[in-house]
Write a protein that holds these residues in place. Structure first.
Motif: not given
Length: 171
Positions: A102, A107, A111, A115, A147, A151
Motif C-alpha cells: 500500500a 492499492a 488491500a 485482508r 484496506a 481501495e
C-alpha cells in the motif's frame, strides 16, 4: 555475496549456499536501489527469536517505516515456531507486507494482503491460540480500515505514520 553465472549468461548474485539472492541495496519499503546506493540494512534471515523478541523487533521496524523488514521478522517466526502458531505469524507477515505494498502505491495488492493477513491472524482473536499480548482484534480492525481506504483511492499511506500497534499499548 558472490557473483555466479546465471542461466542467461549474465552474472547473478548468489548467497553463500549458492541460492539466487540480490545483493542490491534496498530502501525502507524493500524496493531495490541501484548497486552502490545507500540503502537500509537488511534483516538477517533465519533468526530464531522468542515470540516477545519477535513482536518487539517487528514493532521497532514498523515504527521506523520499514514494514517490509518487519515482514521478514514475522517470516522467521512462522518458519521456526510451532506449527500451531503458523497462521498467526503468517497473518502478521501478510499485514506487514500489505502495508508495504500500500505504501508503495500498489492499492490492489496491498488491500488483498491486508485482508488475507487479517483473516489468518483473526482466528487468534477468538481464543484460537496464544497471542503473546498481541492486540489481534485491533490489528484486524486496522487492516480492514486501511484496506478500505486504499481501495477507495486514498493516497498511499506513510508506512511509519500508519504503522499498527501490535500490542495495543501506547508505549
Amino acid at each position: 555475496m558472490s557473483e555466479a553465472s546465471g542461466g542467461n549468461g549474465r552474472g547473478r548474485d548468489r548467497d553463500a549456499e549458492g541460492r539466487a539472492r540480490s545483493a542490491r541495496p534496498r530502501d525502507g519499503l524493500g524496493r531495490p536501489l541501484p548497486y552502490g546506493a545507500a540503502g537500509v540494512a537488511r534483516q538477517p534471515e533465519g533468526v530464531v527469536r522468542t515470540p516477545g523478541e519477535t513482536v518487539r523487533e517487528a514493532q521497532r521496524l514498523l515504527d521506523a517505516g520499514m514494514p517490509f523488514h518487519a515482514h521478514e521478522v514475522f517470516e522467521d517466526a512462522w518458519k521456526s515456531g510451532p506449527d500451531g502458531e503458523r497462521e498467526l505469524w503468517q497473518g502478521l507477515a501478510q499485514l506487514a507486507v500489505g502495508l508495504t505494498h500500500a505504501a508503495r502505491g500498489n492499492a490492489t495488492g496491498g488491500a488483498r494482503l491486508l485482508r488475507r493477513g487479517a483473516g489468518r491472524a483473526g482466528g487468534y482473536a477468538e481464543g484460537g491460540g496464544e497471542t503473546y499480548g498481541l492486540d489481534v482484534p485491533g490489528l484486524v480492525a486496522w487492516a480492514g480500515e486501511l484496506a478500505g481506504r486504499v481501495e477507495r483511492g486514498a493516497a498511499p499511506p506513510d508506512a511509519a505514520a500508519e504503522a499498527p500497534r501490535l500490542t495495543g499499548d501506547l508505549g
